[in-house]
Design a protein around this motif. Sequence first.
Motif, PDB file in Angstrom:
ATOM      1  N   ILE A 179       0.861  -1.178   0.000  1.00  0.00           N
ATOM      2  CA  ILE A 179       0.000   0.000   0.000  1.00  0.00           C
ATOM      3  C   ILE A 179       0.899   1.231   0.000  1.00  0.00           C
ATOM      4  N   GLU A 180       0.696   2.080  -0.994  1.00  0.00           N
ATOM      5  CA  GLU A 180       1.497   3.291  -1.137  1.00  0.00           C
ATOM      6  C   GLU A 180       0.613   4.524  -0.976  1.00  0.00           C
ATOM      7  N   PRO A 181       1.078   5.518  -0.241  1.00  0.00           N
ATOM      8  CA  PRO A 181       0.315   6.765  -0.156  1.00  0.00           C
ATOM      9  C   PRO A 181       0.458   7.558  -1.462  1.00  0.00           C
ATOM     10  N   ILE A 182      -0.631   8.107  -1.930  1.00  0.00           N
ATOM     11  CA  ILE A 182      -0.626   8.929  -3.137  1.00  0.00           C
ATOM     12  C   ILE A 182      -0.909  10.362  -2.714  1.00  0.00           C
ATOM     13  N   LYS A 183      -0.014  11.257  -3.067  1.00  0.00           N
ATOM     14  CA  LYS A 183      -0.179  12.669  -2.744  1.00  0.00           C
ATOM     15  C   LYS A 183      -0.208  13.450  -4.048  1.00  0.00           C
ATOM     16  N   SER A 184      -1.228  14.238  -4.206  1.00  0.00           N
ATOM     17  CA  SER A 184      -1.391  15.050  -5.398  1.00  0.00           C
ATOM     18  C   SER A 184      -1.776  16.461  -4.959  1.00  0.00           C
ATOM     19  N   PRO A 185      -1.281  17.477  -5.652  1.00  0.00           N
ATOM     20  CA  PRO A 185      -1.580  18.840  -5.213  1.00  0.00           C
ATOM     21  C   PRO A 185      -3.046  19.246  -5.385  1.00  0.00           C
ATOM     22  N   ARG A 209      -3.124   3.479  -2.148  1.00  0.00           N
ATOM     23  CA  ARG A 209      -3.332   2.690  -3.356  1.00  0.00           C
ATOM     24  C   ARG A 209      -2.467   1.438  -3.276  1.00  0.00           C
ATOM     25  N   TYR A 210      -2.990   0.317  -3.793  1.00  0.00           N
ATOM     26  CA  TYR A 210      -2.190  -0.900  -3.911  1.00  0.00           C
ATOM     27  C   TYR A 210      -1.262  -0.758  -5.116  1.00  0.00           C
ATOM     28  N   GLU A 211       0.016  -1.047  -4.898  1.00  0.00           N
ATOM     29  CA  GLU A 211       1.027  -1.032  -5.955  1.00  0.00           C
ATOM     30  C   GLU A 211       1.760  -2.366  -5.938  1.00  0.00           C
ATOM     31  N   VAL A 212       2.430  -2.690  -7.025  1.00  0.00           N
ATOM     32  CA  VAL A 212       3.266  -3.885  -7.073  1.00  0.00           C
ATOM     33  C   VAL A 212       4.445  -3.673  -6.127  1.00  0.00           C
ATOM     34  N   ASP A 213       4.735  -4.668  -5.299  1.00  0.00           N
ATOM     35  CA  ASP A 213       5.776  -4.555  -4.286  1.00  0.00           C
ATOM     36  C   ASP A 213       7.155  -4.863  -4.868  1.00  0.00           C
ATOM     37  N   LEU A 214       7.612  -3.956  -5.710  1.00  0.00           N
ATOM     38  CA  LEU A 214       8.961  -3.995  -6.260  1.00  0.00           C
ATOM     39  C   LEU A 214       9.532  -2.580  -6.163  1.00  0.00           C
ATOM     40  N   ASP A 215      10.844  -2.471  -6.294  1.00  0.00           N
ATOM     41  CA  ASP A 215      11.488  -1.170  -6.228  1.00  0.00           C
ATOM     42  C   ASP A 215      10.904  -0.229  -7.277  1.00  0.00           C
ATOM     43  N   LYS A 216      10.706   1.024  -6.894  1.00  0.00           N
ATOM     44  CA  LYS A 216      10.073   2.006  -7.773  1.00  0.00           C
ATOM     45  C   LYS A 216      10.876   2.263  -9.044  1.00  0.00           C
ATOM     46  N   ARG A 217      12.155   1.929  -9.057  1.00  0.00           N
ATOM     47  CA  ARG A 217      12.978   2.124 -10.252  1.00  0.00           C
ATOM     48  C   ARG A 217      12.741   1.032 -11.285  1.00  0.00           C
ATOM     49  N   ILE A 218      12.225  -0.115 -10.840  1.00  0.00           N
ATOM     50  CA  ILE A 218      11.971  -1.258 -11.727  1.00  0.00           C
ATOM     51  C   ILE A 218      10.569  -1.195 -12.324  1.00  0.00           C
ATOM     52  N   LEU A 219       9.639  -0.659 -11.557  1.00  0.00           N
ATOM     53  CA  LEU A 219       8.221  -0.718 -11.943  1.00  0.00           C
ATOM     54  C   LEU A 219       7.898  -0.149 -13.320  1.00  0.00           C
ATOM     55  N   PRO A 220       8.398   1.017 -13.709  1.00  0.00           N
ATOM     56  CA  PRO A 220       8.008   1.538 -15.030  1.00  0.00           C
ATOM     57  C   PRO A 220       8.343   0.584 -16.178  1.00  0.00           C
TER      58      PRO A 220
END
Length: 176
Positions: free
Chosen positions: A82-88, A95-106
């Motif tokens: 579960i990742e917090p989403i912050k938007s202005p 939000r549920y995200e895939v549990d991998l490093d953020k540099r790999i996900l894209p």
Amino acid sequence: LTMIEFDDHDFKTLVIDTGSSLEKLIEKKVCAENKNAVSVASIPFGKGYGEAVTHFNDILFRLENIRQKRKMIIVMICHEKIEPIKSPDIDPYDRYEVDLDKRILPDLYRWADAIFFVRQKVYTKVVDKSFGKDVIEGVLSDQRILLTKETAAYVAKNRYDLPESFEFDKDNCVRN
């Protein structure tokens, strides 16, 4: 992967269980290549993370070769976080995200033809009326739902024009 990619076999599906385990193997390799570093994070100037992304992309390249040349289905099972989403312009939410490093996900998201989110169906019921207010409790069912379209709550995608959601019966899935 070399055996699956180059040797004769009749396999039709390759399952990687799990993406998190694959990521740990990559990190172990990066550490070994860097004088047995304690962790990827301990490698100076963020170099370890870059090397891990390179190794992960090498694996995605090989998986794509297997998919194209061997006509195999590639499945990578991943856990969620579960990742917090912050938007202005809106209130923060989770939000549920895939549990991998953020540099790999894209790169994983671009490569994958489908990313499904599987969850148990949840019902709510009133369990008590306290001081004139309903007390509502969540109840998990044994039924699982496979979700194929991204929402604000979770990551998903499909290039196969599948329905937005359907019941996921793992026994039926294995047979078919």
